[in-house]
Motif scaffolding. Structure first.
Motif, mmCIF file in Angstrom:
data_model
loop_
_atom_site.group_PDB
_atom_site.id
_atom_site.type_symbol
_atom_site.label_atom_id
_atom_site.label_comp_id
_atom_site.label_asym_id
_atom_site.label_seq_id
_atom_site.Cartn_x
_atom_site.Cartn_y
_atom_site.Cartn_z
ATOM 1 N N GLU A 158 -6.483 -1.781 13.113
ATOM 2 C CA GLU A 158 -7.551 -1.524 12.156
ATOM 3 C C GLU A 158 -7.269 -0.196 11.471
ATOM 4 O O GLU A 158 -6.965 0.797 12.126
ATOM 5 C CB GLU A 158 -8.900 -1.467 12.873
ATOM 6 N N LEU A 159 -7.387 -0.194 10.134
ATOM 7 C CA LEU A 159 -7.155 1.034 9.372
ATOM 8 C C LEU A 159 -8.446 1.730 8.970
ATOM 9 O O LEU A 159 -8.487 2.953 8.858
ATOM 10 C CB LEU A 159 -6.338 0.733 8.112
ATOM 11 N N GLY A 160 -9.496 0.954 8.729
ATOM 12 C CA GLY A 160 -10.752 1.559 8.308
ATOM 13 C C GLY A 160 -11.853 0.526 8.217
ATOM 14 O O GLY A 160 -11.611 -0.667 8.129
ATOM 15 N N ARG A 161 -13.089 1.027 8.230
ATOM 16 C CA ARG A 161 -14.251 0.146 8.203
ATOM 17 C C ARG A 161 -15.275 0.713 7.234
ATOM 18 O O ARG A 161 -15.540 1.907 7.228
ATOM 19 C CB ARG A 161 -14.842 0.061 9.604
ATOM 20 N N GLY A 162 -15.835 -0.167 6.394
ATOM 21 C CA GLY A 162 -16.863 0.238 5.445
ATOM 22 C C GLY A 162 -18.128 -0.575 5.654
ATOM 23 O O GLY A 162 -18.278 -1.265 6.665
ATOM 24 N N LEU A 185 5.115 -5.755 5.616
ATOM 25 C CA LEU A 185 3.874 -5.020 5.811
ATOM 26 C C LEU A 185 2.835 -5.424 4.771
ATOM 27 O O LEU A 185 3.122 -5.463 3.575
ATOM 28 C CB LEU A 185 4.147 -3.519 5.713
ATOM 29 N N VAL A 186 1.629 -5.762 5.225
ATOM 30 C CA VAL A 186 0.534 -6.139 4.337
ATOM 31 C C VAL A 186 -0.751 -5.465 4.810
ATOM 32 O O VAL A 186 -0.815 -4.925 5.914
ATOM 33 C CB VAL A 186 0.309 -7.678 4.300
ATOM 34 N N ALA A 187 -1.759 -5.516 3.956
ATOM 35 C CA ALA A 187 -3.102 -5.095 4.335
ATOM 36 C C ALA A 187 -4.008 -6.309 4.235
ATOM 37 O O ALA A 187 -3.854 -7.148 3.344
ATOM 38 C CB ALA A 187 -3.601 -3.994 3.410
ATOM 39 N N MET A 188 -4.945 -6.425 5.164
ATOM 40 C CA MET A 188 -5.923 -7.501 5.124
ATOM 41 C C MET A 188 -7.303 -6.870 5.045
ATOM 42 O O MET A 188 -7.686 -6.090 5.912
ATOM 43 C CB MET A 188 -5.840 -8.400 6.352
ATOM 44 N N LYS A 189 -8.021 -7.205 3.988
ATOM 45 C CA LYS A 189 -9.396 -6.738 3.837
ATOM 46 C C LYS A 189 -10.300 -7.882 4.267
ATOM 47 O O LYS A 189 -10.265 -8.968 3.677
ATOM 48 C CB LYS A 189 -9.652 -6.347 2.382
ATOM 49 N N GLN A 190 -11.069 -7.638 5.312
ATOM 50 C CA GLN A 190 -11.892 -8.687 5.915
ATOM 51 C C GLN A 190 -13.374 -8.399 5.647
ATOM 52 O O GLN A 190 -13.887 -7.362 6.056
ATOM 53 C CB GLN A 190 -11.626 -8.739 7.410
ATOM 54 N N THR A 227 -13.705 -4.530 6.608
ATOM 55 C CA THR A 227 -12.789 -3.805 7.478
ATOM 56 C C THR A 227 -11.385 -4.060 6.960
ATOM 57 O O THR A 227 -11.059 -5.185 6.577
ATOM 58 C CB THR A 227 -12.913 -4.294 8.929
ATOM 59 N N VAL A 228 -10.546 -3.028 6.943
ATOM 60 C CA VAL A 228 -9.164 -3.166 6.486
ATOM 61 C C VAL A 228 -8.238 -3.055 7.690
ATOM 62 O O VAL A 228 -8.379 -2.152 8.513
ATOM 63 C CB VAL A 228 -8.808 -2.102 5.428
ATOM 64 N N PHE A 229 -7.314 -4.007 7.775
ATOM 65 C CA PHE A 229 -6.347 -4.053 8.864
ATOM 66 C C PHE A 229 -4.927 -3.947 8.314
ATOM 67 O O PHE A 229 -4.650 -4.412 7.209
ATOM 68 C CB PHE A 229 -6.450 -5.379 9.626
#
Length: 86
Positions: free
Chosen positions: A10-14, A28-33, A18-20
């Motif tokens: 997990e990179l961050g939470r709003g 390498l990718v980012a997943m915004k959940q 949440t961004v992973f």
């Protein structure tokens, strides 16, 4: 399509998402959940519309300063909308 996403951390939470950090085939990718379970229907509709505009922009613009859109998927079981970007 048909790729396996490995969630690394997990990179961050709003407030709504949440961004992973993840990997797809070693890339390498980012997943915004977006957790939609506790949203009312209007908020879900508004979020889907805002995301559609953002995703359409990412799809249409290939530029070093615009994130590349890789795909998205929705889980009916967990009511989470996931957007995969670079």
């Amino acid at each position: 399509k048909g790729k396996i996403l490995e969630v690394v951390e997990e990179l961050g939470r709003g407030a709504t998402a949440t961004v992973f950090k993840g990997l797809i085939d070693g890339c390498l990718v980012a997943m915004k959940q977006f957790e939609m379970e506790h949203m009312d229907n209007k908020k879900r509709r508004d979020l889907r519309q805002a995301l559609k505009v953002e995703v359409d922009m990412m799809k249409d613009h290939i530029h070093p300063n615009v994130l590349q859109y890789f795909g998205s998927f929705y889980s009916r079981k967990t009511m989470e909308l996931n957007v995969i970007i670079e």
